[in-house]
Scaffold this motif. Sequence first.
Motif: not given
Length: 238
Positions: A1-4, A72-82, A126-133, A140-145
């Motif tokens: 599911x894509x993040x909107x 987010x409290x759930x995962x969304x599409x990112x590259x070929x995964x979530x 200033x608004x920014x978006x980062x995929x995280x894991x 502990x969370x880290x930026x995927x990119x």
Amino acid sequence: MKLILKHPLKIFSVNQPFGTNFNTFYKDSGMKGHNGIDFFALDGTPVYATHDGRVTFTGYDDAGGLGIVIRTTEQFDYNDGQAYYKTIYWHLKKDTIKVTGGQTVKAGDLIALSNNSGRSTGPHLHFALKPIAKGENDWIWYNLAQDNEYFGAIDPMPFFETTKSEPIEKKYPTLRMGAKGAYVEELQSKLNLKNNAGLKVDGAFGLRTLKAVEDFQTKHGLNPDGIVGPKTHELLNK
């Protein structure tokens, strides 16, 4: 599911997009370019959560900029995964934060008012978006990119709830010496951002704003008449 994402402001107008920018500030900070979107927002403009999630940070950065981070409290599409995502809202107004760390919010909830706190040339959001894991521990969370030369940020524009790839267009009036109001404030903010004009963002088109407009027009090959018409607006909005 894509993040909107919903829009963080009621008026969706971009001062500076995500991506390569030749302002030396970004290079000096170790980035390839602008790692977010700067939205036009006058001092005190309401700022809203763009998605459901949990507030993970409210506070100041090292430069005195006030901001909020929501995950987010759930995962969304990112590259070929979530992946989980976090959104970042910065340059907020002192004493206007409406949320606290750990609080759950819904998309569209009021979270703060805008300002120009910290390293900023004028009022904006200033608004920014980062995929995280998540790391081994829940806290502990880290930026995927992280190594993408934007400190892990990606372009938020494709995620907004609109079929257009561009923000809603605004019809700008012709501005000249003596004009006053919100459009002049926006003009002054953009001249500061794009031409390092050093203007006070007060909404009054006086002699200093006139000189800054003429300098901008000369730099971009226009007749330096000090009148901000369609061609000058177009260049300022690029």
